[in-house]
Design a protein around this motif. Sequence first.
Motif, PDB file in Angstrom:
ATOM      1  N   THR A 136       0.839  -1.139   0.065  1.00 27.09           N
ATOM      2  CA  THR A 136      -0.205   0.025   0.092  1.00 27.09           C
ATOM      3  C   THR A 136       0.883   1.286   0.055  1.00 27.09           C
ATOM      4  OG1 THR A 136      -1.858  -1.443   1.238  1.00 27.09           O
ATOM      5  CG2 THR A 136      -1.722   1.102   1.202  1.00 27.09           C
ATOM      6  N   ALA A 137       1.949   1.232   0.726  1.00 23.71           N
ATOM      7  CA  ALA A 137       2.720   2.287   0.867  1.00 23.71           C
ATOM      8  C   ALA A 137       3.501   2.505  -0.390  1.00 23.71           C
ATOM      9  CB  ALA A 137       3.923   2.352   2.024  1.00 23.71           C
ATOM     10  N   LEU A 138       3.928   1.686  -1.081  1.00 20.58           N
ATOM     11  CA  LEU A 138       4.734   1.565  -2.451  1.00 20.58           C
ATOM     12  C   LEU A 138       3.676   2.086  -3.372  1.00 20.58           C
ATOM     13  CD1 LEU A 138       6.721  -1.839  -2.458  1.00 20.58           C
ATOM     14  CD2 LEU A 138       7.503   0.530  -2.325  1.00 20.58           C
ATOM     15  N   ARG A 139       2.259   1.550  -3.576  1.00 14.67           N
ATOM     16  CA  ARG A 139       1.249   2.159  -4.425  1.00 14.67           C
ATOM     17  C   ARG A 139       1.120   3.773  -4.348  1.00 14.67           C
ATOM     18  NH1 ARG A 139      -1.851  -2.817  -2.786  1.00 14.67           N
ATOM     19  NH2 ARG A 139      -1.367  -4.285  -4.376  1.00 14.67           N
ATOM     20  N   LEU A 140       1.155   4.056  -2.880  1.00 13.70           N
ATOM     21  CA  LEU A 140       1.217   5.641  -3.101  1.00 13.70           C
ATOM     22  C   LEU A 140       2.212   6.291  -3.487  1.00 13.70           C
ATOM     23  CD1 LEU A 140      -0.765   7.670  -0.453  1.00 13.70           C
ATOM     24  CD2 LEU A 140       1.472   8.234  -0.736  1.00 13.70           C
ATOM     25  N   LEU A 141       3.665   5.610  -3.254  1.00 13.85           N
ATOM     26  CA  LEU A 141       4.746   6.224  -3.609  1.00 13.85           C
ATOM     27  C   LEU A 141       4.852   6.217  -5.181  1.00 13.85           C
ATOM     28  CD1 LEU A 141       7.054   4.858  -0.760  1.00 13.85           C
ATOM     29  CD2 LEU A 141       6.679   7.242  -1.194  1.00 13.85           C
ATOM     30  N   SER A 142       4.245   5.369  -5.768  1.00 16.86           N
ATOM     31  CA  SER A 142       4.366   5.123  -7.246  1.00 16.86           C
ATOM     32  C   SER A 142       3.403   6.157  -8.087  1.00 16.86           C
ATOM     33  CB  SER A 142       3.777   3.685  -7.531  1.00 16.86           C
ATOM     34  OG  SER A 142       2.239   3.440  -7.601  1.00 16.86           O
ATOM     35  N   LEU A 143       2.509   6.776  -7.291  1.00 15.12           N
ATOM     36  CA  LEU A 143       1.436   7.605  -8.042  1.00 15.12           C
ATOM     37  C   LEU A 143       2.106   8.805  -8.787  1.00 15.12           C
ATOM     38  CD1 LEU A 143      -1.098   8.232  -5.287  1.00 15.12           C
ATOM     39  CD2 LEU A 143      -1.358   6.593  -7.287  1.00 15.12           C
ATOM     40  N   LYS A 144       1.565   8.837 -10.159  1.00 12.67           N
ATOM     41  CA  LYS A 144       2.146  10.124 -10.884  1.00 12.67           C
ATOM     42  C   LYS A 144       1.388  11.093 -10.781  1.00 12.67           C
ATOM     43  CE  LYS A 144       3.697   7.055 -14.642  1.00 12.67           C
ATOM     44  NZ  LYS A 144       3.394   6.911 -16.047  1.00 12.67           N
ATOM     45  N   PRO A 145       1.892  12.668 -11.026  1.00 12.76           N
ATOM     46  CA  PRO A 145       0.993  13.788 -10.689  1.00 12.76           C
ATOM     47  C   PRO A 145      -0.372  13.941 -11.076  1.00 12.76           C
ATOM     48  CG  PRO A 145       3.272  14.536 -11.774  1.00 12.76           C
ATOM     49  CD  PRO A 145       2.998  12.688 -11.664  1.00 12.76           C
ATOM     50  N   GLN A 146      -0.744  12.992 -12.033  1.00 17.77           N
ATOM     51  CA  GLN A 146      -2.068  13.306 -12.671  1.00 17.77           C
ATOM     52  C   GLN A 146      -3.136  12.061 -11.700  1.00 17.77           C
ATOM     53  OE1 GLN A 146       0.456  12.334 -14.590  1.00 17.77           O
ATOM     54  NE2 GLN A 146       0.150  10.568 -15.815  1.00 17.77           N
ATOM     55  N   GLN A 147      -2.440  11.344 -10.811  1.00 20.10           N
ATOM     56  CA  GLN A 147      -3.140  10.440 -10.161  1.00 20.10           C
ATOM     57  C   GLN A 147      -3.110  10.726  -8.794  1.00 20.10           C
ATOM     58  OE1 GLN A 147      -0.174   7.150 -11.083  1.00 20.10           O
ATOM     59  NE2 GLN A 147      -1.760   6.261 -12.479  1.00 20.10           N
ATOM     60  N   TYR A 148      -2.717  11.788  -8.196  1.00 20.84           N
ATOM     61  CA  TYR A 148      -2.607  12.443  -6.911  1.00 20.84           C
ATOM     62  C   TYR A 148      -4.354  12.286  -6.257  1.00 20.84           C
ATOM     63  CZ  TYR A 148       2.170  13.756  -7.548  1.00 20.84           C
ATOM     64  OH  TYR A 148       3.622  13.734  -7.638  1.00 20.84           O
ATOM     65  N   THR A 149      -5.144  12.481  -7.131  1.00 17.27           N
ATOM     66  CA  THR A 149      -6.398  12.728  -6.343  1.00 17.27           C
ATOM     67  C   THR A 149      -6.773  11.302  -5.821  1.00 17.27           C
ATOM     68  OG1 THR A 149      -7.504  12.277  -8.685  1.00 17.27           O
ATOM     69  CG2 THR A 149      -7.279  14.421  -8.083  1.00 17.27           C
ATOM     70  N   ARG A 150      -6.154  10.204  -5.987  1.00 13.19           N
ATOM     71  CA  ARG A 150      -6.283   8.923  -5.618  1.00 13.19           C
ATOM     72  C   ARG A 150      -5.653   8.445  -4.381  1.00 13.19           C
ATOM     73  NH1 ARG A 150      -6.578   4.881 -10.793  1.00 13.19           N
ATOM     74  NH2 ARG A 150      -7.738   3.726  -9.290  1.00 13.19           N
ATOM     75  N   TRP A 151      -4.959   9.273  -3.969  1.00 12.89           N
ATOM     76  CA  TRP A 151      -4.204   9.136  -2.555  1.00 12.89           C
ATOM     77  C   TRP A 151      -5.220   8.301  -1.554  1.00 12.89           C
ATOM     78  CZ3 TRP A 151       0.153  13.057  -0.827  1.00 12.89           C
ATOM     79  CH2 TRP A 151       0.702  13.133  -1.850  1.00 12.89           C
ATOM     80  N   LYS A 152      -6.022   8.867  -1.214  1.00 14.66           N
ATOM     81  CA  LYS A 152      -7.133   8.150  -0.035  1.00 14.66           C
ATOM     82  C   LYS A 152      -7.758   6.933  -0.408  1.00 14.66           C
ATOM     83  CE  LYS A 152      -8.784  12.702   2.103  1.00 14.66           C
ATOM     84  NZ  LYS A 152      -9.918  13.324   2.500  1.00 14.66           N
ATOM     85  N   SER A 153      -8.043   6.580  -1.752  1.00 17.78           N
ATOM     86  CA  SER A 153      -8.285   5.437  -2.054  1.00 17.78           C
ATOM     87  C   SER A 153      -7.302   4.462  -2.001  1.00 17.78           C
ATOM     88  CB  SER A 153      -9.091   5.417  -3.398  1.00 17.78           C
ATOM     89  OG  SER A 153      -8.221   5.789  -4.372  1.00 17.78           O
ATOM     90  N   VAL A 154      -6.022   4.804  -2.433  1.00 19.16           N
ATOM     91  CA  VAL A 154      -4.871   3.990  -2.318  1.00 19.16           C
ATOM     92  C   VAL A 154      -4.661   3.241  -0.947  1.00 19.16           C
ATOM     93  CG1 VAL A 154      -2.474   3.686  -2.889  1.00 19.16           C
ATOM     94  CG2 VAL A 154      -3.734   4.734  -4.539  1.00 19.16           C
ATOM     95  N   LEU A 155      -4.893   4.336   0.042  1.00 18.43           N
ATOM     96  CA  LEU A 155      -4.605   4.278   1.507  1.00 18.43           C
ATOM     97  C   LEU A 155      -5.682   3.051   2.064  1.00 18.43           C
ATOM     98  CD1 LEU A 155      -3.191   6.996   3.371  1.00 18.43           C
ATOM     99  CD2 LEU A 155      -1.907   5.082   2.373  1.00 18.43           C
ATOM    100  N   LEU A 156      -6.867   2.998   1.301  1.00 17.70           N
ATOM    101  CA  LEU A 156      -7.615   1.822   1.576  1.00 17.70           C
ATOM    102  C   LEU A 156      -7.594   0.421   0.735  1.00 17.70           C
ATOM    103  CD1 LEU A 156     -10.824   4.438   1.484  1.00 17.70           C
ATOM    104  CD2 LEU A 156      -9.680   3.366   3.461  1.00 17.70           C
ATOM    105  N   GLY A 157      -6.698   0.522  -0.046  1.00 15.70           N
ATOM    106  CA  GLY A 157      -6.305  -0.558  -0.482  1.00 15.70           C
ATOM    107  C   GLY A 157      -6.463  -0.801  -2.050  1.00 15.70           C
ATOM    108  N   ALA A 158      -6.898   0.296  -2.661  1.00 17.02           N
ATOM    109  CA  ALA A 158      -7.261   0.312  -4.106  1.00 17.02           C
ATOM    110  C   ALA A 158      -5.987   0.408  -5.024  1.00 17.02           C
ATOM    111  CB  ALA A 158      -7.816   1.554  -4.532  1.00 17.02           C
ATOM    112  N   ALA A 159      -5.908  -0.473  -6.094  1.00 16.82           N
ATOM    113  CA  ALA A 159      -4.926  -0.681  -7.124  1.00 16.82           C
ATOM    114  C   ALA A 159      -5.131   0.778  -8.073  1.00 16.82           C
ATOM    115  CB  ALA A 159      -4.998  -1.844  -7.729  1.00 16.82           C
ATOM    116  N   VAL A 160      -3.893   1.038  -8.481  1.00 18.12           N
ATOM    117  CA  VAL A 160      -3.903   2.257  -9.601  1.00 18.12           C
ATOM    118  C   VAL A 160      -4.074   1.734 -11.008  1.00 18.12           C
ATOM    119  CG1 VAL A 160      -2.768   4.447  -9.970  1.00 18.12           C
ATOM    120  CG2 VAL A 160      -2.502   3.338  -7.766  1.00 18.12           C
TER     121      VAL A 160
END
Length: 440
Positions: free
Chosen positions: A344-368
Amino acid sequence: MNKTRCRAGRRARKKRRKKHEDFSIVTLSHEAQFVLLRRWLNERGFTSQSLIPVNFHDTGRGLMATQTIKAKNSVISLPEECLLTTSTVLKSYMADYIKRWHPPISPLLALCCFLISERHHGEASEWNPYIDILPKTYTCPLYFPDNVIELLPRSLQKKATQQKEQFQELFSSSQTFFHSLQPLFNQPTEELFSQDALRWAWCSVNTRTVYMEHDQSKYLSREKDVYALAPYLDLLNHCPNVQVEAGFNKETRCYEIRSVNGCKKFQQAFINYGPHDNHRLLLEYGFVAPCNPHSVVYVDLETLKVGLDEKDKQLKEKLLYLKDNDFLRNLTFGMDGPSWRLMTALRLLSLKPQQYTRWKSVLLGAAVSQDREDWCIESALKLCNNLTEDNVKALERLAQLKEGANQSGLEQLCVVESLRREEQNILGHTRGLLQNLLRQ
């Protein structure tokens, strides 16, 4: 005819195995210190002969069952008179000194002082038969010199260093109380209650007590008093796969341990200290459990940063976000691969600028996205490889230090080596799993 030879061969192999097993244990019951301990325990109401002390080739001293212990049956039942608790101390010659001291000392310090004093009295001590079989030194990090501490995994290094600092604070803050005990001794308290003596007593209490809640004494600090030194019972070794029920029985006035699964005759009887990983077992008890199902390899922040792209302009912000949401601790690899928290931590660290709106959903377990998921697997593999390399270097250094070490130093190095080898095994499994994922 061939079948007969096969059967004879199997019988011969069984005989050889049994012969080998017989030589792999050494009974200690006849040794003077254990004879005295049993006599002392008998005087206090403990008469059971179902467990005898044995030196096992793999675990060291332990207790062997002399008869089959059935499931749900008692492994050991130790009368209250055999237990060493703060109540024992507050009924002793130290009682008046403790009762008039302000601010009150902790239950832990009270037990430590009593142990140091009783060891000093030697054969004149009522508790000498028990004190005499306690280890003279321990393989807890509190005993490790700095060059051995440095060979621990980084996250455990920090905990070990904190533990040393806390102990040092206890020793420094207790000096005036130690001095107040001078009327009890001919020897100067500075010599008697030395740092080495307190370290021995502290480790004796922390590694060997059983959990037993006591009424809060007005003469001791408000720290929870849950300590009970249990002679003979504390020879039982830990096994993470064993299930037991343990506690003080107020009706029988005994500390009882019952086996959930039972124990075969002539096998070592074990207890379970709890679902602890090897870091905690080493830090608190000074040993490592082989093939521990609770063990993991920790990924600390420094290790995590090594595998990240420093060109990522939002890296600091991402790390701060993870910290604020408590996602920078307990990041681990286990036998089943990277933990959910780590991925989960790595998924959040992997986010590109256009994906930043998905930060909260990533912490809840969502894939990108698939490319980000691939990035996470590759990053996890890089982390795994970095930790493996660190392990290899530590094992090489351990091998060098073992060559010139004395017995005490060798024991310390061997327990660190065991931890590193267990972690190497976990990382090897993880690396295989991640490589398979990348192939898919």
